[in-house]
Design an enzyme around this catalytic site. Structure first.
Site, short mmCIF file in Angstrom:
data_model
loop_
_atom_site.label_atom_id
_atom_site.label_comp_id
_atom_site.label_asym_id
_atom_site.label_seq_id
_atom_site.Cartn_x
_atom_site.Cartn_y
_atom_site.Cartn_z
N CYS C 86 -0.35 5.14 -7.82
CA CYS C 86 0.14 3.98 -8.55
C CYS C 86 -1.02 3.08 -8.98
CB CYS C 86 1.16 3.23 -7.70
SG CYS C 86 2.23 2.17 -8.67
N HIS C 203 4.79 7.66 -5.17
CA HIS C 203 4.24 7.18 -3.91
C HIS C 203 4.52 8.15 -2.77
CE1 HIS C 203 3.18 2.99 -5.05
NE2 HIS C 203 3.99 3.28 -6.05
N GLU C 205 3.38 8.16 0.10
CA GLU C 205 3.45 7.44 1.38
C GLU C 205 4.83 6.85 1.62
OE1 GLU C 205 2.21 6.29 -1.32
OE2 GLU C 205 2.42 4.12 -1.48
#
Lengths: 80, 758, 234
Positions: C86, C203, C205
């Site tokens: 991002c 993302h 994560e």
């Protein structure tokens, strides 16, 4: 010294914000508006010995930071 | 003693500041002299409706605010509850209605910023936000603009600061055409023994200012904007709206939390409404001390700010704190690391006075306690509106029965109030901090709790915000009971046990006995419901004068319920997770169409008594859900509310977050008129999906909750029929979903850029 | 040792740390943007999501000039593994470690949604735990994620097989409807020519736990970790 710089999108880069503004113009009854391109405008105070030196400095700053040369052009509008 | 350019202070100027003649007389008595101009400004904001709660205080005192989970009740920046493992949840909801109407992007953004500061001021890391927003009809271009702006403002601030927006509500009604509502909630997590409070303790300790520089923003914003009705000249108030900077706020959060992990500071307060003035008074007042401050040291954006402007500025992203003597340098170093200003601006004294200097002159010298203690408390007259009887009268027999049941269902799904809110919430970061178990779109949001050092726990927190303003208009007492009951039910639908409440009371002009009656009745309902559920009110906010040209909004007491789940992994979802599950309806359906979405949408009627709320039943229902979900017998649970049983069933078919849909076949005994059965909004009902309907029925029976198996999941259609197999509704789920998804985007299709449906 | 760079305004820094340390059990720490050198044992540099320096001017434009980026540049030049998600992707583009730029989403709005991306190649250090053509579900959340480069550059990306992830539908078809932000060629993530610097808008994560966003993100973060371990052994 005071300088002004504008940064604009290169002609072939899509500008959805400009398009939205153009459409809004139409909604408001300004059908005459056929295109809007949105850019950025900077007012800069700086120390420089003369306008030429200022221009050089501003060119570097515009090139490095204010614009991304992949999609944008810049113009130094004024130095006084 | 003030600067020559300050105007002469007299009764007339006091009135222009919104002070009453009596209040001005009291100021003269407290000071024993005429106040200076900055002092007059201080009194006017401290005693404004917004800061003093003068109209509502006497009634708010009746609310239950204590309980075994309560670590901090009302009176601080936010309330706090014990959530186990040595952790506390700090939360509050607050309004930013008037600023958002005037400048939607900045108004909503600074609303989010303000509530976040309330949370991290307590030492908690802001973790989850909810937003409750209400507008006029979307047919009005102004309200499409306001919706765009408010959502942009909430996302534009909430996303950069790194706090997940996990839920909320979005509604549209004619009554908000002149006065929208923007209520922002945040919840943060802190070690229970590390909660910070706004106290200026320790004589001689330095007072430190940190964060953004002070400008002319929002002078008299909170006090005047939030306490004045709108009129045609509203535009003239534009300059008082503050501008927020989420980047500074993000750095301020990190710097403050870093600081709070040390032992350098003893008290901290954010400069919210009425800025430097209220923060310093509150800190001195709660510690019984005084403060001496030098305005020349305040970092400013403009060179020529007067003391009056500095004291009343509402520039955002600023904190005031009291450090331990000798720790100034360390404190300032932390802020500098985050690129923020931090300067010592004064010190704590034992004088009990607020003494403020500017250019070697004393511009303010006020005893602290009298300002706080004498803060006005009004007993405003209230009276049941003369029209109330008529409002509550509805003869159901005179309401033509619904002829087109499926058409009615489709119309309800297409209404912006019941349609998908994805257009709104997908503009918010729902994921940051990595705790979001149930994201927006269900009954309640559910987050996993982490320790402050980032270690995960097995516990979860559920939260939901609710209010049905139409019901509150028809009967403020019942409507508020229903708001608390629904918020609790929504929380229980995830499997979490409701623990505590925060609320935002949005009402009209309290000087009108009708409006005051609505407020009093609503607070009575809030108290009764919270007592019945053993869920104390730990924080809240009152927003009055929500009216334009004499027309008040419907009473809108938004209620947030927070609940806890022992094992977040063992939660229920609000949609059908698979085929071949039995659908059980918990709770009784009565012939209650008054106040329903169907009656308003299909018959244009907003009248009658809202559905009955049975608090004892609600509590049993909450227990039943929590136990069934913990045992795993209940896999999905969805509250039956706006739009009734038919809408609730439909939603369960297609709201799975992965986009999959599951059909259902349902058979209902026609014991009442069919439209009431399908679209009535009787409270205390929940649809559950289970592999073991016998166990659910048995458990329900054991605690006297009415329950019946009404159908099964599966297929690609939703089919609802009578016991004698008359088909009432039979539609493809895909078709219904499409209608529901397009409800808001199709109304926003002015300008392709605002088009929904990516 | 994994260095998660922390700019003022980074948001997902601690989530990245959580994914690497708590979930994958790797050694990782936050590195402040004012540092001029990376810790000696750094094997992976992660540039997290967020809004570095407020994302004023252009996303990532100012982070690029922070002291630590000089060290990151040297690390990448020496063949170190760098992954930016991002805002981290935006920083990599602005600093020239990856070609192109991320523009405002086609429909202007910030978008947060779970998104399907198709793995184009699994023979890279960032995708070794996946299969070619595999569909991963990973959330996106950004306002400026429309990948753009000029025609020549796009051709190079395609010819060199530098596009590792493309937005797709649930079945893995790369369609215009499945493109959430207007990225050219549905680009969700690209790698540099050398293959050691990867930028992606989704993302990973935020997809590391069952029940909280799923576990597809682990396939990417885990691949990277495998590569670092393999290099350590080599």
């Amino acid at each position: 010294m005071k300088a002004t710089i504008c940064v604009t999108l290169k002609p072939d880069v899509l500008d959805p914000q400009g398009q939205a503004i153009q459409k809004a113009c139409g909604t408001l009854g300004y059908g005459q508006v056929s295109q809007v391109r949105q850019g950025k405008f900077f007012e800069i105070d700086l120390d420089a010995p003369n306008p030429e030196a200022a221009k050089r400095l501003l060119g570097e700053i515009a090139e490095k930071l204010l614009s991304n040369r992949i999609i944008e052009n810049y113009r130094i509008l004024s130095i006084e | 003693m003030t600067e020559c350019k300050d105007p002469m202070v007299d009764l007339e100027l006091a009135r222009a500041h919104g002070l009453t003649d009596g209040e001005y007389a009291l100021i003269l008595e407290i000071l024993g002299r005429t106040p200076t101009y900055p002092e007059l400004g201080i009194f006017s904001v401290m005693w404004s409706e917004h800061c003093s709660y003068k109209s509502s205080k006497v009634h708010l005192k009746t609310l239950p605010t204590t309980g075994k989970v309560v670590l901090q009740g009302p009176g601080e920046n936010a309330g706090a509850i014990d959530i186990g493992e040595g952790l506390a949840a700090v939360f509050k909801i607050e309004s930013h209605n008037h600023p958002s109407f005037i400048s939607p992007v900045q108004g909503a953004a600074t609303g989010v910023g303000g509530i976040l500061r309330d949370i991290f001021t307590m030492g908690a890391r802001p973790t989850a936000s909810l937003d409750s927003i209400r507008f006029g009809p979307l047919e009005d271009p102004k309200h499409r603009y306001l919706l765009h702006g408010v959502v942009e403002g909430i996302g534009g601030y909430g996303n950069p600061v790194g706090v997940a927006t996990v839920g909320g509500e979005t509604q549209f009604h004619e009554c908000y055409r002149g006065n929208i509502l923007v209520n922002a909630f945040n919840l943060g997590i802190v070690d229970a023994d590390r909660i910070f409070r706004a106290k200026a303790v320790g004589i001689g300790n330095p007072v430190i200012y940190a964060g953004s520089k002070t400008g002319r923003d929002g002078i008299h914003g909170a006090s005047l904007l939030a306490s004045a009705e709108f009129d045609e000249k509203t535009d003239e108030k534009l300059p008082t709206v503050q501008v927020g900077d989420p980047f500074t706020e993000k750095c301020l959060i990190e710097a403050c939390l870093e600081l709070m992990a040390t032992d350098f500071i003893v008290g901290i307060q954010d400069m919210g409404a009425a800025g430097l003035t209220s923060s310093s008074f509150e800190m001195a007042s709660s510690a019984g001390t005084g403060i001496e401050m030098d305005l020349d040291r305040i970092p400013t954006r403009a060179a020529d700010l007067t003391p009056y402007e500095m004291l009343l500025s509402e520039s955002q992203e600023r904190m005031l704190m009291v450090a331990k003597a000798g720790c100034e340098a360390e404190v300032c170093k932390i802020f500098e690391r985050w690129g923020l200003d931090a300067v010592v601006v004064g010190r704590v004294t034992d004088t009990g006075r607020m003494v403020i200097r500017s250019r070697d002159e004393i511009v303010v010298d006020i005893p602290v306690d009298p300002v706080a203690d004498n803060s006005p408390e009004l007993k405003r007259p209230y009276a049941r509106p003369a029209e109330q009887d008529q409002r509550q009268t509805l003869t159901l027999e005179s309401v033509a029965p619904e002829q087109d049941l499926q058409g009615a269902l489709e119309a309800l799904l297409d209404s912006p109030n019941l349609g998908s809110k994805e257009w709104v919430y997908r503009q918010y970061d729902q994921r940051v901090q990595g705790n979001t178990v149930l994201a927006p779109g269900g009954d309640a949001a559910l987050i996993r709790i982490k320790h402050t050092d980032g270690t995960p726990t097995s516990h979860g927190l559920a939260m939901a915000v609710d209010c049905n303003p139409r019901w509150c208009f028809l009967d403020p007492y019942t409507g508020t009971l229903a708001a608390v009951a629904e918020a609790a039910r929504n929380v229980a639908c995830t499997g979490a046990r409701p623990l505590a409440v925060t609320n935002c009371l949005n009402f009209g002009n309290p000087e009108k006995p009708d409006v005051m009656w609505q407020l009093v009745e609503s607070i009575r309902g809030l108290g009764d419901a919270c007592k019945a559920f053993d869920t104390p009110v730990i924080s809240g906010n009152v927003s009055l004068y929500n009216e334009t040209a004499g027309r008040a909004i419907y009473p809108t007491p938004t209620v947030v319920m927070v609940g806890r789940l022992d094992d977040w992994g063992q939660h229920a979802v609000s949609y059908f997770p698979s085929a071949d599950l039995s659908i059980v309806l918990l709770g009784a359906t009565r012939e209650e169409l008054a106040g329903s979405e169907w009656l308003a949408l299909r018959r244009g009627i907003e009248a009658g008594m809202p559905p009955v709320v049975d608090l004892a039943h609600e509590r049993r229902l909450q227990d039943l859900l929590c136990e069934g979900i913990a045992k795993g017998t209940i896999r999905a649970a969805h509250d039956v509310s706006d739009g009734g049983l038919a809408v609730a069933l439909t939603e369960m078919c297609f709201t799975a977050p992965d986009g999959r849909s599951v059909g259902a076949s349902v058979r209902l005994a026609a014991t009442l008129r069919v439209d009431a059965l399908l679209f009535g909004e009787s409270t205390g009902r929940v649809l559950v999906a289970t592999t073991n309907p016998e166990a659910v029925l048995r458990a329900a029976n054991a605690c006297s909750v009415p329950a019946q198996t009404i159908g099964k999941t599966g297929g690609e259609r939703l089919r609802i029929e009578s016991a004698d197999t008359e088909v009432w509704i039979d539609a493809s789920v895909k078709h219904l979903k499409k209608i529901w998804e397009r409800a808001i985007p199709r109304r926003l299709s002015d300008g392709g850029a605002h088009e929904g449906g990516a | 040792m994994i260095a998660v760079i922390q700019f003022p305004g980074s948001n997902d820094d601690r989530d990245m740390l959580f994914a690497m340390k708590t979930i994958l059990g790797a050694e990782a720490s936050l590195i402040w943007h004012q540092e001029t050198v990376l810790p000696a044992k750094t094997e992976i540099v992660l540039l997290p999501g967020g809004f570095s320096y407020g994302d004023y001017l252009r996303c990532g434009a100012m982070a690029r000039f922070s002291p630590v980026m000089g060290a990151v540049q040297r690390f990448a030049d020496a063949g170190g593994f760098v992954l930016g998600t991002c805002n981290g992707f935006q920083v990599l583009c602005e600093s020239g470690l990856l070609p192109g730029i991320l523009l405002r989403n086609r429909k202007l709005h910030f978008l947060c949604q779970n998104t399907a991306v198709r793995v184009e190649r699994s023979d890279t250090i960032f995708t070794s735990r996946t299969k070619p053509g595999e569909v991963l579900w990973i959330p996106i959340k950004h306002g400026e994620g429309a990948y753009y480069a000029d025609t020549k550059q796009m051709q190079r990306l395609e010819d060199n097989g530098q596009i590792l992830l493309r937005y797709c539908d649930a079945e893995g078809s790369v369609t215009e409807d499945a493109n959430p932000n207007g990225s050219l060629h549905n680009i969700a993530g690209i790698v540099n020519e050398r293959g050691n610097v990867f930028g992606l808008m989704p993302h990973p994560e935020h997809a590391v736990e069952e029940g909280i966003g799923g576990t597809d993100g682990l396939k990417i973060l885990g691949s990277l970790l495998d590569a670092a371990l393999a290099r350590r052994k080599a």
